[in-house]
Design a protein around this motif. Structure first.
Motif, PDB file in Angstrom:
ATOM      1  N   SER A   1       0.847  -1.210   0.000  1.00 30.23           N
ATOM      2  CA  SER A   1       0.000   0.000   0.000  1.00 30.23           C
ATOM      3  C   SER A   1       0.873   1.246   0.000  1.00 30.23           C
ATOM      4  CB  SER A   1      -0.953  -0.011   1.196  1.00 30.23           C
ATOM      5  OG  SER A   1      -0.238  -0.217   2.398  1.00 30.23           O
ATOM      6  N   GLY A   2       1.527   1.483  -1.133  1.00 30.99           N
ATOM      7  CA  GLY A   2       2.459   2.599  -1.236  1.00 30.99           C
ATOM      8  C   GLY A   2       1.801   3.956  -1.055  1.00 30.99           C
ATOM      9  N   ARG A   3       0.626   4.148  -1.664  1.00 28.02           N
ATOM     10  CA  ARG A   3      -0.033   5.449  -1.559  1.00 28.02           C
ATOM     11  C   ARG A   3      -0.417   5.747  -0.115  1.00 28.02           C
ATOM     12  NH1 ARG A   3      -5.098   7.590  -1.431  1.00 28.02           N
ATOM     13  NH2 ARG A   3      -5.371   9.635  -2.428  1.00 28.02           N
ATOM     14  N   SER A   4      -0.977   4.766   0.579  1.00 20.28           N
ATOM     15  CA  SER A   4      -1.357   4.969   1.982  1.00 20.28           C
ATOM     16  C   SER A   4      -0.133   5.273   2.838  1.00 20.28           C
ATOM     17  CB  SER A   4      -2.071   3.721   2.516  1.00 20.28           C
ATOM     18  OG  SER A   4      -3.272   3.495   1.829  1.00 20.28           O
ATOM     19  N   ARG A   5       0.972   4.616   2.524  1.00 17.41           N
ATOM     20  CA  ARG A   5       2.197   4.857   3.294  1.00 17.41           C
ATOM     21  C   ARG A   5       2.685   6.290   3.104  1.00 17.41           C
ATOM     22  NH1 ARG A   5       4.650   0.870   1.600  1.00 17.41           N
ATOM     23  NH2 ARG A   5       5.890   1.813  -0.055  1.00 17.41           N
ATOM     24  N   ARG A   6       2.602   6.792   1.877  1.00 17.86           N
ATOM     25  CA  ARG A   6       3.038   8.173   1.636  1.00 17.86           C
ATOM     26  C   ARG A   6       2.136   9.174   2.356  1.00 17.86           C
ATOM     27  NH1 ARG A   6       3.916   5.813  -3.450  1.00 17.86           N
ATOM     28  NH2 ARG A   6       1.883   6.513  -4.235  1.00 17.86           N
ATOM     29  N   VAL A   7       0.830   8.913   2.353  1.00 16.87           N
ATOM     30  CA  VAL A   7      -0.098   9.790   3.075  1.00 16.87           C
ATOM     31  C   VAL A   7       0.197   9.753   4.575  1.00 16.87           C
ATOM     32  CG1 VAL A   7      -2.517  10.123   3.711  1.00 16.87           C
ATOM     33  CG2 VAL A   7      -1.903   9.617   1.332  1.00 16.87           C
ATOM     34  N   ALA A   8       0.468   8.556   5.098  1.00 16.41           N
ATOM     35  CA  ALA A   8       0.787   8.425   6.526  1.00 16.41           C
ATOM     36  C   ALA A   8       2.060   9.196   6.866  1.00 16.41           C
ATOM     37  CB  ALA A   8       0.939   6.953   6.892  1.00 16.41           C
ATOM     38  N   ASP A   9       3.081   9.103   6.013  1.00 13.20           N
ATOM     39  CA  ASP A   9       4.327   9.843   6.249  1.00 13.20           C
ATOM     40  C   ASP A   9       4.057  11.350   6.293  1.00 13.20           C
ATOM     41  OD1 ASP A   9       5.668   7.475   6.303  1.00 13.20           O
ATOM     42  OD2 ASP A   9       6.616   7.685   4.337  1.00 13.20           O
TER      43      ASP A   9
ATOM     44  N   ARG B   1       4.531  13.651   9.722  1.00 11.70           N
ATOM     45  CA  ARG B   1       5.502  14.756   9.728  1.00 11.70           C
ATOM     46  C   ARG B   1       4.798  16.102   9.898  1.00 11.70           C
ATOM     47  NH1 ARG B   1       8.642  11.213   6.041  1.00 11.70           N
ATOM     48  NH2 ARG B   1      10.529  10.706   7.237  1.00 11.70           N
ATOM     49  N   ALA B   2       3.542  16.189   9.476  1.00 15.32           N
ATOM     50  CA  ALA B   2       2.784  17.418   9.710  1.00 15.32           C
ATOM     51  C   ALA B   2       2.549  17.623  11.205  1.00 15.32           C
ATOM     52  CB  ALA B   2       1.449  17.363   8.973  1.00 15.32           C
ATOM     53  N   VAL B   3       2.388  16.533  11.938  1.00 13.82           N
ATOM     54  CA  VAL B   3       2.134  16.616  13.379  1.00 13.82           C
ATOM     55  C   VAL B   3       3.426  16.715  14.175  1.00 13.82           C
ATOM     56  CG1 VAL B   3       1.201  15.370  15.370  1.00 13.82           C
ATOM     57  CG2 VAL B   3      -0.072  15.410  13.218  1.00 13.82           C
TER      58      VAL B   3
ATOM     59  N   ALA C   1      12.146   8.442   9.617  1.00  6.85           N
ATOM     60  CA  ALA C   1      11.451   7.559   8.676  1.00  6.85           C
ATOM     61  C   ALA C   1      11.177   6.196   9.299  1.00  6.85           C
ATOM     62  CB  ALA C   1      12.274   7.407   7.402  1.00  6.85           C
ATOM     63  N   SER C   2      12.089   5.737  10.174  1.00  3.11           N
ATOM     64  CA  SER C   2      11.899   4.435  10.818  1.00  3.11           C
ATOM     65  C   SER C   2      10.658   4.444  11.710  1.00  3.11           C
ATOM     66  CB  SER C   2      13.134   4.069  11.647  1.00  3.11           C
ATOM     67  OG  SER C   2      13.385   5.055  12.646  1.00  3.11           O
ATOM     68  N   GLU C   3      10.397   5.579  12.380  1.00  4.52           N
ATOM     69  CA  GLU C   3       9.210   5.685  13.216  1.00  4.52           C
ATOM     70  C   GLU C   3       7.941   5.728  12.367  1.00  4.52           C
ATOM     71  OE1 GLU C   3       8.508   5.966  16.917  1.00  4.52           O
ATOM     72  OE2 GLU C   3      10.073   4.572  16.312  1.00  4.52           O
ATOM     73  N   CYS C   4       8.025   6.408  11.219  1.00  4.60           N
ATOM     74  CA  CYS C   4       6.877   6.415  10.303  1.00  4.60           C
ATOM     75  C   CYS C   4       6.529   5.001   9.874  1.00  4.60           C
ATOM     76  CB  CYS C   4       7.189   7.275   9.079  1.00  4.60           C
ATOM     77  SG  CYS C   4       7.279   9.059   9.393  1.00  4.60           S
TER      78      CYS C   4
ATOM     79  N   PHE D   1      -6.731  19.015  16.791  1.00  4.81           N
ATOM     80  CA  PHE D   1      -6.393  17.615  17.035  1.00  4.81           C
ATOM     81  C   PHE D   1      -4.902  17.443  16.786  1.00  4.81           C
ATOM     82  CE2 PHE D   1      -5.904  13.197  15.467  1.00  4.81           C
ATOM     83  CZ  PHE D   1      -6.319  12.523  16.604  1.00  4.81           C
ATOM     84  N   LEU D   2      -4.159  17.058  17.837  1.00  4.62           N
ATOM     85  CA  LEU D   2      -2.703  16.906  17.754  1.00  4.62           C
ATOM     86  C   LEU D   2      -2.036  18.167  17.216  1.00  4.62           C
ATOM     87  CD1 LEU D   2      -2.417  13.241  16.400  1.00  4.62           C
ATOM     88  CD2 LEU D   2      -2.097  14.037  18.753  1.00  4.62           C
ATOM     89  N   GLY D   3      -2.574  19.321  17.626  1.00  2.00           N
ATOM     90  CA  GLY D   3      -1.975  20.584  17.235  1.00  2.00           C
ATOM     91  C   GLY D   3      -2.397  21.102  15.878  1.00  2.00           C
TER      92      GLY D   3
END
Length: 285
Positions: free
Chosen positions: A55-63, A67-69, A76-79, A224-226
């Protein structure tokens, strides 16, 4: 004539696709239900690992969201760790929903730790006696959270809002899996009336509030989360309109693969009228 036959063909194919998916769902429930309990989490984690990779697209959105928060320097390892853990939470919830059918109090307690004095706590007694609203999010196991009614069959009639999938038969299949005694689901679109009706009659309504609800559907912006995020004001409105509590409730994961039920106190203390109801979604966030 051609247009009419094309429409009929699409309808037939749509019904066929729904039936195939329903057969897959029913077959999957039977297979997962027959597995030894110790295997279920391993199977869920294996599926989650595959999904996290493809799920590459979902992973990029999650990253981007993380990082926005937490800032552009968030490792990147935590992401990757958080993204993989999110998939594990999702697949475990789904497979346990199937594995524990039919759900019994014994099965529930085998997977969920519940404090012995929970029912004696004042905020829980009020929820049981008067009804109200329980709010949660997609954290831990929200499917077992909904099934709390199995453990406490004397709870008032309960409804929860559920997201609809594009297939009617699949929605009906999921509703049957989630139905426990007087627990019923209402699809999120148009579900406000069901929530209002149940809460007004002294029942309990459950909502997952970490959904991005469009403004055209009544969503409002709250911190939410700042960051500013959209959620539903439905729980806040119903609480103030019918003078009912809102209790955040979670089924949180433990290190051994099981869960722990947490029922927080009413968050509406000090909210006096409908004009102040907009403060409640802020508290939920």
């Amino acid at each position: 004539m051609h247009s009419k036959s094309s429409t009929l063909q699409r309808l037939r194919h749509g019904r066929l696709a729904q039936r195939v998916l329903l057969w897959i769902l029913v077959g999957g429930v039977r297979i997962v239900g027959a597995l030894p309990s110790r295997w279920v989490l391993h199977v869920a984690d294996a599926i989650a690992a595959v999904c996290a990779v493809i799920s590459g697209r979902s992973r990029r959105v999650a990253d981007q969201n993380l990082r926005a928060v937490f800032g552009a320097d968030f490792p990147a390892s935590e992401c990757r760790r958080i993204f993989a853990a999110t998939w594990r939470s999702l697949t475990r919830s789904g497979l346990l929903l199937a594995h524990l059918q039919p759900l019994t109090p014994e099965k529930y307690r085998r997977w969920v730790d519940v404090d012995e004095d929970l029912e004696r706590r004042p905020h829980v007694r009020r929820l049981v006696q008067e009804g109200g609203l329980i709010v949660s999010g997609h954290i831990g196991n929200w499917e077992l959270l909904l099934a709390l009614r199995v453990l406490y069959p004397h709870l008032p009639p309960t409804v929860f809002l559920a997201e609809a999938v594009p297939y009617l038969l699949i929605n009906e299949g999921l509703q049957r899996l989630r139905a426990h005694a007087d627990l019923h689901s209402a699809l999120r679109r148009g579900g406000a009336r069901a929530v209002a009706r149940v809460v007004a009659a002294g029942g309990i309504a459950g909502l997952l509030v970490d959904r991005n609800v469009r403004c055209s559907q009544g969503g409002i912006w709250v911190p939410f989360l700042g960051l500013e995020a959209r959620t539903t004001p439905l729980a806040a409105w119903a609480s103030v309109r019918y003078d009912k509590p809102i209790n955040p409730v979670f089924c949180l994961p433990k290190h051994d693969g099981r869960y722990r039920l947490v029922v927080h106190e009413d968050i509406t203390e000090g909210i006096a009228d409908v004009a102040e109801a907009e403060r409640v979604p802020v508290l939920m966030g």
